[in-house]
Design a protein around this motif. Structure first.
Motif, mmCIF file in Angstrom:
data_model
loop_
_atom_site.group_PDB
_atom_site.id
_atom_site.type_symbol
_atom_site.label_atom_id
_atom_site.label_comp_id
_atom_site.label_asym_id
_atom_site.label_seq_id
_atom_site.Cartn_x
_atom_site.Cartn_y
_atom_site.Cartn_z
ATOM 1 N N THR A 7 2.194 2.408 5.045
ATOM 2 C CA THR A 7 0.791 2.044 5.278
ATOM 3 C C THR A 7 -0.018 3.252 5.718
ATOM 4 O O THR A 7 -1.132 3.483 5.237
ATOM 5 N N LYS A 8 0.556 4.049 6.624
ATOM 6 C CA LYS A 8 -0.138 5.242 7.111
ATOM 7 C C LYS A 8 -0.347 6.255 5.990
ATOM 8 O O LYS A 8 -1.429 6.815 5.845
ATOM 9 N N PHE A 11 -3.043 5.046 3.724
ATOM 10 C CA PHE A 11 -4.347 5.221 4.355
ATOM 11 C C PHE A 11 -4.800 6.674 4.257
ATOM 12 O O PHE A 11 -5.947 6.955 3.901
ATOM 13 N N SER A 16 -5.237 1.956 -2.387
ATOM 14 C CA SER A 16 -5.043 0.546 -2.058
ATOM 15 C C SER A 16 -3.655 0.076 -2.484
ATOM 16 O O SER A 16 -3.001 0.692 -3.337
ATOM 17 N N SER A 17 -3.247 -1.037 -1.911
ATOM 18 C CA SER A 17 -1.967 -1.624 -2.293
ATOM 19 C C SER A 17 -1.962 -2.005 -3.765
ATOM 20 O O SER A 17 -0.976 -1.782 -4.466
ATOM 21 N N SER A 32 4.188 -5.127 -0.501
ATOM 22 C CA SER A 32 3.885 -5.647 0.829
ATOM 23 C C SER A 32 5.158 -5.759 1.667
ATOM 24 O O SER A 32 5.170 -5.379 2.845
ATOM 25 N N LYS A 35 6.112 -2.250 2.693
ATOM 26 C CA LYS A 35 5.212 -1.739 3.734
ATOM 27 C C LYS A 35 5.528 -2.336 5.101
ATOM 28 O O LYS A 35 5.412 -1.665 6.117
ATOM 29 N N ASN A 36 5.938 -3.607 5.113
ATOM 30 C CA ASN A 36 6.196 -4.306 6.372
ATOM 31 C C ASN A 36 7.647 -4.199 6.834
ATOM 32 O O ASN A 36 8.023 -4.832 7.821
#
Length: 66
Positions: A7-8, A11, A16-17, A32, A35-36
């Motif tokens: 995610t970082k 950013f 974007s995803s 997702s 990322k999590n």
């Protein structure tokens, strides 16, 4: 423990995803989960695609926490 800093990195690269998922040819749901940190592993070819698109090293995305 392995921490996923995707995610970082996304950013920082202003991507974007949805765009990243399309560029590395995986579903947004799988991205997702990655990322999590909800995955048990990642294929080297997926990691290679991430690094290529995000212009980074695997260590920028994955971090070992003792």
């Amino acid at each position: 423990m392995i921490r996923v800093n995707l995610t970082k990195v996304m950013f920082d690269r202003r991507i974007s995803s949805k765009e990243l998922a399309q560029k590395i040819d995986i579903t947004q749901a799988n991205l997702s989960n990655l990322k999590n940190g909800k995955v048990k592993g990642i294929r080297f070819n997926t990691l290679e695609k991430l690094c290529k698109v995000l212009d980074c090293q695997p260590g920028d995305i994955l971090e070992y926490i003792s």
